[in-house]
Design a protein around this motif. Structure first.
Motif, PDB file in Angstrom:
ATOM      1  N   ILE A 102      32.471  38.809  41.963  1.00  0.00           N
ATOM      2  CA  ILE A 102      32.830  37.788  40.979  1.00  0.00           C
ATOM      3  C   ILE A 102      33.388  36.555  41.695  1.00  0.00           C
ATOM      4  O   ILE A 102      34.228  36.674  42.591  1.00  0.00           O
TER       5      ILE A 102
ATOM      6  N   THR B  90      36.621  39.433  33.930  1.00  0.00           N
ATOM      7  CA  THR B  90      36.202  40.623  34.673  1.00  0.00           C
ATOM      8  C   THR B  90      35.174  41.457  33.897  1.00  0.00           C
ATOM      9  O   THR B  90      34.091  41.745  34.408  1.00  0.00           O
TER      10      THR B  90
ATOM     11  N   GLN C   5      31.706  39.801  33.408  1.00  0.00           N
ATOM     12  CA  GLN C   5      30.988  39.715  34.673  1.00  0.00           C
ATOM     13  C   GLN C   5      30.511  41.082  35.169  1.00  0.00           C
ATOM     14  O   GLN C   5      29.597  41.162  35.993  1.00  0.00           O
TER      15      GLN C   5
END
Length: 291
Positions: free
Chosen positions: A182, A205, A208
């Motif tokens: 990421i 988070t 992704q």
């Protein structure tokens, strides 16, 4: 010109030959056996779809199917939640994080016999030295003590949780790899907007990690349906309400010598897995397309 066209096919020919010998031919032969009487040695008369009808009308098979579904639900949710939680923990800049990753991955490398021996002892009743029940007694929760692997109300969930414990380290690495890919700029921009850690987790988070969650869920789902035999067998041998489809198939073939019906059962299981996988992939692609 002709040579340039032949070379690519020649290069893939050995792989295709191995695929045919070890996958295509055994599959076709298995289908053929499922349509005949077969005792493990001799192929008998043609029976058509009789074995498939017998499997689908068998109450014990349907019960094993429901056990497998319940097992799969616990395993899929458990592996993803545990893997994501552990990945989040070891991704923090804490001292000893690398050592923790190794220790958390260790159960994946253990032999299934070792896993079975440990958990059988750990979860046995207190009078036989079961450590978990002794801990419950020590903290004042003695009323919760039970024989976790020989109680029909707890055995299936207990075996599923052992399976989660065994493979959580692998799913942790999947999620950890996804987290490390990421872009840090996303987090920096979010901090500048005044977001807290929880908000960054749910709004950066998790979105992704959608591709990783897709792969992790698919692996857990396939493992629950086709790779659950070893953990179930070493812990309960399919008894106490833990008879899943793969153990039921084993019993049909090697306990009752109904190899023909076991072959049919295997292809029914294959069809179920294929349908579930197709529906899951279709739903996941639809979800991404809607985004």
């Amino acid at each position: 010109m002709l040579r340039s066209r032949i070379i690519p096919y020649a290069l893939i020919l050995p792989g295709m030959a191995l695929l045919a010998v070890f996958l295509v031919v055994p599959t076709i032969y298995g289908i053929w056996l499922s349509l005949h009487r077969f005792d493990g040695l001799n192929v008998g008369a043609w029976v058509g779809l009789d074995h498939y009808r017998a499997v689908l009308s068998d109450a014990s098979f349907r019960q094993a199917l429901w056990h497998t579904v319940a097992f799969a639900i616990i395993v899929v949710i458990g592996k993803n939640v545990a893997g994501l939680a552990l990945a989040t923990l070891v991704s923090l800049p804490l001292r000893g994080a690398r050592a923790a990753r190794t220790l958390l991955f260790l159960p994946v490398t253990l032999n299934i016999i070792v896993v079975g021996a440990f958990w059988t002892f750990f979860l046995s009743s207190a009078r036989f030295g079961g450590l978990f029940n002794q801990v419950l007694e020590a903290v004042g929760l003695g009323m919760l003590q039970t024989s976790w692997l020989s109680n029909e109300q707890t055995a299936l969930a207990t075996v599923a949780l052992v399976e989660v414990w065994r493979w959580a380290g692998l799913h942790m690495l999947l999620f950890l790899a996804g987290m490390q890919s990421i872009d840090p700029a996303l987090y920096e921009a979010a901090r500048m907007d005044g977001t807290n850690a929880v908000q960054r987790f749910f709004h950066i988070t998790l979105p992704q990690l959608k591709p990783v969650i897709f792969v992790s869920t698919l692996l857990a789902l396939m493992g629950a349906f086709v790779r659950s035999f070893d953990v179930v067998w070493v812990l309960t041998r399919g008894g106490f309400g833990t008879d899943v489809m793969v153990t039921h198939l084993y019993d049909e073939a090697f306990q009752y010598s109904r190899f023909d019906r076991a072959a049919a059962m295997g292809f029914v299981l294959f069809a179920i897995i294929a349908v579930i996988s197709f529906l899951y992939v279709w739903a996941a692609r639809g979800g991404r397309a809607d985004d």
